[in-house]
Write a protein that holds these residues in place. Structure first.
Motif, PDB file in Angstrom:
ATOM      1  N   MET A   1      32.232  47.243  42.276  1.00 26.55           N
ATOM      2  CA  MET A   1      32.720  45.866  42.405  1.00 26.55           C
ATOM      3  C   MET A   1      34.235  45.840  42.621  1.00 26.55           C
ATOM      4  SD  MET A   1      31.812  42.721  42.452  1.00 26.55           S
ATOM      5  CE  MET A   1      32.307  41.069  42.108  1.00 26.55           C
ATOM      6  N   THR A   2      34.983  46.720  41.929  1.00 24.67           N
ATOM      7  CA  THR A   2      36.430  46.722  42.039  1.00 24.67           C
ATOM      8  C   THR A   2      36.875  47.040  43.449  1.00 24.67           C
ATOM      9  OG1 THR A   2      36.665  47.387  39.742  1.00 24.67           O
ATOM     10  CG2 THR A   2      38.550  47.784  41.165  1.00 24.67           C
ATOM     11  N   VAL A   3      36.229  48.004  44.097  1.00 20.96           N
ATOM     12  CA  VAL A   3      36.611  48.360  45.459  1.00 20.96           C
ATOM     13  C   VAL A   3      36.379  47.179  46.395  1.00 20.96           C
ATOM     14  CG1 VAL A   3      36.123  49.856  47.400  1.00 20.96           C
ATOM     15  CG2 VAL A   3      36.176  50.806  45.100  1.00 20.96           C
ATOM     16  N   ALA A   4      35.255  46.526  46.262  1.00 22.10           N
ATOM     17  CA  ALA A   4      34.952  45.378  47.117  1.00 22.10           C
ATOM     18  C   ALA A   4      35.954  44.256  46.920  1.00 22.10           C
ATOM     19  CB  ALA A   4      33.539  44.876  46.834  1.00 22.10           C
ATOM     20  N   LEU A   5      36.319  44.009  45.668  1.00 21.14           N
ATOM     21  CA  LEU A   5      37.289  42.950  45.404  1.00 21.14           C
ATOM     22  C   LEU A   5      38.660  43.316  45.941  1.00 21.14           C
ATOM     23  CD1 LEU A   5      36.185  41.901  41.847  1.00 21.14           C
ATOM     24  CD2 LEU A   5      36.102  40.499  43.895  1.00 21.14           C
ATOM     25  N   GLY A   6      38.968  44.611  45.965  1.00 20.07           N
ATOM     26  CA  GLY A   6      40.227  45.041  46.566  1.00 20.07           C
ATOM     27  C   GLY A   6      40.282  44.684  48.028  1.00 20.07           C
ATOM     28  N   VAL A   7      39.150  44.804  48.715  1.00 12.72           N
ATOM     29  CA  VAL A   7      39.092  44.380  50.110  1.00 12.72           C
ATOM     30  C   VAL A   7      39.353  42.886  50.216  1.00 12.72           C
ATOM     31  CG1 VAL A   7      37.598  44.153  52.118  1.00 12.72           C
ATOM     32  CG2 VAL A   7      37.525  46.240  50.758  1.00 12.72           C
ATOM     33  N   GLY A   8      38.772  42.116  49.290  1.00 10.18           N
ATOM     34  CA  GLY A   8      39.008  40.676  49.294  1.00 10.18           C
ATOM     35  C   GLY A   8      40.471  40.341  49.116  1.00 10.18           C
ATOM     36  N   LEU A   9      41.155  41.072  48.247  1.00 11.44           N
ATOM     37  CA  LEU A   9      42.578  40.831  48.020  1.00 11.44           C
ATOM     38  C   LEU A   9      43.382  41.160  49.269  1.00 11.44           C
ATOM     39  CD1 LEU A   9      44.867  40.080  46.153  1.00 11.44           C
ATOM     40  CD2 LEU A   9      44.847  42.392  45.248  1.00 11.44           C
ATOM     41  N   PHE A  10      43.000  42.261  49.918  1.00 12.04           N
ATOM     42  CA  PHE A  10      43.711  42.635  51.144  1.00 12.04           C
ATOM     43  C   PHE A  10      43.546  41.576  52.222  1.00 12.04           C
ATOM     44  CE2 PHE A  10      43.696  44.556  55.362  1.00 12.04           C
ATOM     45  CZ  PHE A  10      44.952  45.128  55.393  1.00 12.04           C
ATOM     46  N   PHE A 105      39.452  41.255  39.629  1.00 11.61           N
ATOM     47  CA  PHE A 105      40.906  41.108  39.579  1.00 11.61           C
ATOM     48  C   PHE A 105      41.436  40.230  40.704  1.00 11.61           C
ATOM     49  CE2 PHE A 105      40.383  44.908  42.225  1.00 11.61           C
ATOM     50  CZ  PHE A 105      41.266  44.673  43.263  1.00 11.61           C
ATOM     51  N   THR A 106      40.692  40.126  41.797  1.00 14.71           N
ATOM     52  CA  THR A 106      41.143  39.242  42.879  1.00 14.71           C
ATOM     53  C   THR A 106      41.169  37.790  42.412  1.00 14.71           C
ATOM     54  OG1 THR A 106      40.116  40.752  44.461  1.00 14.71           O
ATOM     55  CG2 THR A 106      40.759  38.582  45.271  1.00 14.71           C
ATOM     56  N   ALA A 107      40.075  37.356  41.790  1.00 13.78           N
ATOM     57  CA  ALA A 107      40.026  35.977  41.298  1.00 13.78           C
ATOM     58  C   ALA A 107      40.997  35.775  40.139  1.00 13.78           C
ATOM     59  CB  ALA A 107      38.610  35.620  40.875  1.00 13.78           C
ATOM     60  N   MET A 108      41.152  36.803  39.294  1.00 10.35           N
ATOM     61  CA  MET A 108      42.115  36.692  38.191  1.00 10.35           C
ATOM     62  C   MET A 108      43.529  36.538  38.728  1.00 10.35           C
ATOM     63  SD  MET A 108      40.659  39.699  35.698  1.00 10.35           S
ATOM     64  CE  MET A 108      38.950  39.709  35.137  1.00 10.35           C
ATOM     65  N   GLY A 109      43.886  37.367  39.714  1.00  4.93           N
ATOM     66  CA  GLY A 109      45.202  37.240  40.332  1.00  4.93           C
ATOM     67  C   GLY A 109      45.355  35.924  41.049  1.00  4.93           C
ATOM     68  N   GLY A 110      44.259  35.456  41.666  1.00 10.87           N
ATOM     69  CA  GLY A 110      44.301  34.148  42.315  1.00 10.87           C
ATOM     70  C   GLY A 110      44.555  33.029  41.332  1.00 10.87           C
ATOM     71  N   LEU A 125      50.865  33.877  33.500  1.00 13.23           N
ATOM     72  CA  LEU A 125      51.104  35.200  32.914  1.00 13.23           C
ATOM     73  C   LEU A 125      49.825  35.777  32.330  1.00 13.23           C
ATOM     74  CD1 LEU A 125      53.046  37.443  32.070  1.00 13.23           C
ATOM     75  CD2 LEU A 125      53.567  36.118  30.001  1.00 13.23           C
ATOM     76  N   ASP A 126      49.054  34.971  31.621  1.00 11.88           N
ATOM     77  CA  ASP A 126      47.797  35.461  31.039  1.00 11.88           C
ATOM     78  C   ASP A 126      46.870  35.989  32.122  1.00 11.88           C
ATOM     79  OD1 ASP A 126      48.680  34.761  28.534  1.00 11.88           O
ATOM     80  OD2 ASP A 126      47.583  32.851  28.466  1.00 11.88           O
ATOM     81  N   TRP A 127      46.696  35.252  33.205  1.00 11.96           N
ATOM     82  CA  TRP A 127      45.819  35.689  34.282  1.00 11.96           C
ATOM     83  C   TRP A 127      46.362  36.934  34.973  1.00 11.96           C
ATOM     84  CZ3 TRP A 127      41.000  34.568  34.650  1.00 11.96           C
ATOM     85  CH2 TRP A 127      40.501  33.323  34.231  1.00 11.96           C
ATOM     86  N   ALA A 128      47.668  36.993  35.193  1.00  9.23           N
ATOM     87  CA  ALA A 128      48.252  38.168  35.848  1.00  9.23           C
ATOM     88  C   ALA A 128      48.055  39.411  34.997  1.00  9.23           C
ATOM     89  CB  ALA A 128      49.736  37.932  36.116  1.00  9.23           C
ATOM     90  N   ARG A 129      48.230  39.291  33.700  1.00 10.05           N
ATOM     91  CA  ARG A 129      48.004  40.433  32.807  1.00 10.05           C
ATOM     92  C   ARG A 129      46.554  40.900  32.856  1.00 10.05           C
ATOM     93  NH1 ARG A 129      51.123  38.279  27.382  1.00 10.05           N
ATOM     94  NH2 ARG A 129      53.065  39.478  27.603  1.00 10.05           N
ATOM     95  N   ARG A 130      45.631  39.954  32.874  1.00  7.08           N
ATOM     96  CA  ARG A 130      44.215  40.312  32.940  1.00  7.08           C
ATOM     97  C   ARG A 130      43.925  41.060  34.237  1.00  7.08           C
ATOM     98  NH1 ARG A 130      40.593  35.129  31.502  1.00  7.08           N
ATOM     99  NH2 ARG A 130      38.967  36.642  32.068  1.00  7.08           N
ATOM    100  N   ALA A 131      44.492  40.587  35.333  1.00  4.96           N
ATOM    101  CA  ALA A 131      44.260  41.225  36.628  1.00  4.96           C
ATOM    102  C   ALA A 131      44.831  42.639  36.661  1.00  4.96           C
ATOM    103  CB  ALA A 131      44.876  40.381  37.740  1.00  4.96           C
ATOM    104  N   ASN A 135      43.114  46.313  37.431  1.00  7.13           N
ATOM    105  CA  ASN A 135      43.575  47.156  38.540  1.00  7.13           C
ATOM    106  C   ASN A 135      45.082  47.351  38.445  1.00  7.13           C
ATOM    107  OD1 ASN A 135      44.170  48.473  40.901  1.00  7.13           O
ATOM    108  ND2 ASN A 135      43.204  46.984  42.256  1.00  7.13           N
ATOM    109  N   PRO A 136      45.527  48.387  37.726  1.00  8.01           N
ATOM    110  CA  PRO A 136      46.964  48.614  37.556  1.00  8.01           C
ATOM    111  C   PRO A 136      47.627  49.272  38.756  1.00  8.01           C
ATOM    112  CG  PRO A 136      45.729  50.278  36.374  1.00  8.01           C
ATOM    113  CD  PRO A 136      44.717  49.324  36.930  1.00  8.01           C
ATOM    114  N   TYR A 137      46.911  49.426  39.865  1.00 11.48           N
ATOM    115  CA  TYR A 137      47.453  50.106  41.031  1.00 11.48           C
ATOM    116  C   TYR A 137      47.660  49.170  42.219  1.00 11.48           C
ATOM    117  CZ  TYR A 137      45.912  53.991  38.195  1.00 11.48           C
ATOM    118  OH  TYR A 137      45.725  54.854  37.141  1.00 11.48           O
TER     119      TYR A 137
END
Length: 434
Positions: A1-10, A105-110, A125-131, A135-137
């Motif tokens: 799921m994380t890899v797929a969401l990374g594509v969404g963020l990109f 993490f895409t939706a959290m960052g959003g 800040l709370d949402w950014a920390r969760r994201a 995904n710390p990278y």
């Protein structure tokens, strides 16, 4: 799921506001989307939103698609200065999180970018920390984190987040934030160097326009309107539809005495994107030129824009407080400024509260707030002007003279309304000294 969401963020083009816009004017202009010009059915962002909407009609449980749509709505709100996109963004992002609550993490960052756009920086800040925990990278997530820390007055933590962002991906988004960290400390040389690096690293016209805009701002804010004009015009040659550059060029033109061109450029900027900042600047420019009817029209538009933002969940803060202090209701200015400082304890908020207190005759408290606004050593002529006028009201004439000299040394053209008042006040104080 994380890899797929990374594509969404990109696909969404990254998360976060332009650093200097993260908490201003109800909406930040996104450099990558706004460069396309006013939203139309053919612009890339609107086209992407339409594509996603059609896709989600057939696949309503696509968490990545929903998160990307939510991010696009946040960007559209910034691009068009239309906060009605914020509720749409929230609905899409929450649906995405409901479908994929654990590592989305895409939706959290959003959500972090959305809350920053609405000036709810603790929630951002709370949402950014969760994201970031998921995904710390991802460098873009550290941009959202840094923006929230900055607007909450946590400048050391913001600098650490920016450094992590630069380490992960040196480029225009991270270097522009590094520039802002330096600018807030008063290190304008480093700020310019970092923005030059961002310009050199620009991936296309939109990135070039973004870097040129902030290079123009840095030059103007340090009293060099000629260089500011050159940077703005270079940016417009790269991206003619990039509206912030019209505003930057107008400020430089006004400072150089080209007021007709300045009015025209600001008028075009307001027509394209009725951002409250642009509307207010146009109104104040008209007032400085002795055009009371035109100024009143723009101030009326500003009030309407502020209502539109508050109706869609955006908290008022520094700009609204300063507007009321200078052009409206001093009591309302103080109410807005006190509330704004609670949600956004940033330098601008301390300055706005200082000025609101001053116009309400509370100058002892105003001076303390003004000191907080300048605590980092920021070279901001308006901040120094406000502090000098507060000192003058307190009878501290020597400190007032020094403050006015400092304001005008930083930027003798900092405001079409207040710079002339600063010159007049300094002349009067110098005359009484004799």
């Amino acid at each position: 799921m994380t890899v797929a969401l990374g594509v969404g963020l990109f696909v969404a083009g990254g998360i976060g506001l332009a650093p200097r816009d993260a908490g201003r004017h109800g909406s930040g202009i996104s450099p990558r989307t706004e460069a396309a010009g006013p939203a139309t059915g053919a612009d890339p962002l609107s086209a992407g939103i339409t594509t996603l909407q059609n896709h989600l009609r057939h696949t309503p449980t696509d968490a990545v698609g929903l998160a990307t749509l939510g991010l696009d709505y946040v960007q559209q709100a910034k691009t068009t200065a239309d906060p009605t996109y914020y509720p749409k963004a929230e609905a899409a992002l929450k649906r995405s999180l409901k479908l994929a609550p654990a590592d989305n993490f895409t939706a959290m960052g959003g959500m972090g970018a959305l809350e920053a756009g609405r000036h709810r920086f603790s929630q951002a800040l709370d949402w950014a920390r969760r994201a970031v925990a998921v995904n710390p990278y991802n460098s873009s997530l550290y941009g959202t984190l840094a923006d929230a820390y900055t607007q909450l007055g946590r400048y050391s933590e913001a600098a650490d987040a920016v450094q992590k962002m630069v380490d992960l991906k040196p480029g225009a988004p991270s270097l522009s934030r590094a520039s802002y960290v330096a600018e807030l400390r008063g290190d304008t040389k480093t700020a310019r160097t970092d923005m030059r690096r961002a310009l050199q690293d620009a991936a296309g016209p939109a990135d070039q326009a973004f870097a040129r805009y902030y290079l123009s701002e840095l030059a103007f804010n340090q009293g060099d309107p000629a260089t500011a004009l050159d940077e703005a015009e270079a940016g417009l040659r790269a991206a003619p539809s990039y509206t912030p550059l019209l505003q930057a060029r107008a400020r430089a033109e006004a400072a150089l005495g080209r007021t007709k061109a300045a009015v025209a450029d600001l008028g075009r900027a307001v027509q394209r994107v009725p951002l409250p900042e642009y509307v207010l600047q146009l109104g104040e420019l008209h007032r400085s030129l002795g055009h009371p009817r035109e100024a009143a029209q723009q101030f009326q538009v500003f009030r309407a824009e502020q209502k539109l933002f508050t109706d869609n969940g955006v908290a008022l803060d520094a700009d609204a407080a300063l507007f009321e202090a200078d052009h409206g209701n001093p009591g309302r200015a103080l109410t807005i400024a006190r509330q704004g400082l609670k949600s956004r304890p940033f330098l601008d908020s301390h300055d706005a509260l200082a000025w609101a207190l001053h116009v309400n005759g509370q100058d002892d408290e105003a001076l303390a707030e003004s000191d907080r606004a300048l605590a980092l050593g920021t070279r901001n002529a308006l901040f120094h002007y406000h502090r000098a006028m507060i000192q003058r009201a307190l009878g501290n004439t020597s400190a007032a003279r020094d403050g006015l000299k400092q304001a005008l040394a930083v930027n003798p053209h900092f405001s079409p309304l207040h710079a002339p008042k600063a010159h007049a006040a300094l002349t009067a104080l110098t005359a009484t000294r004799r």
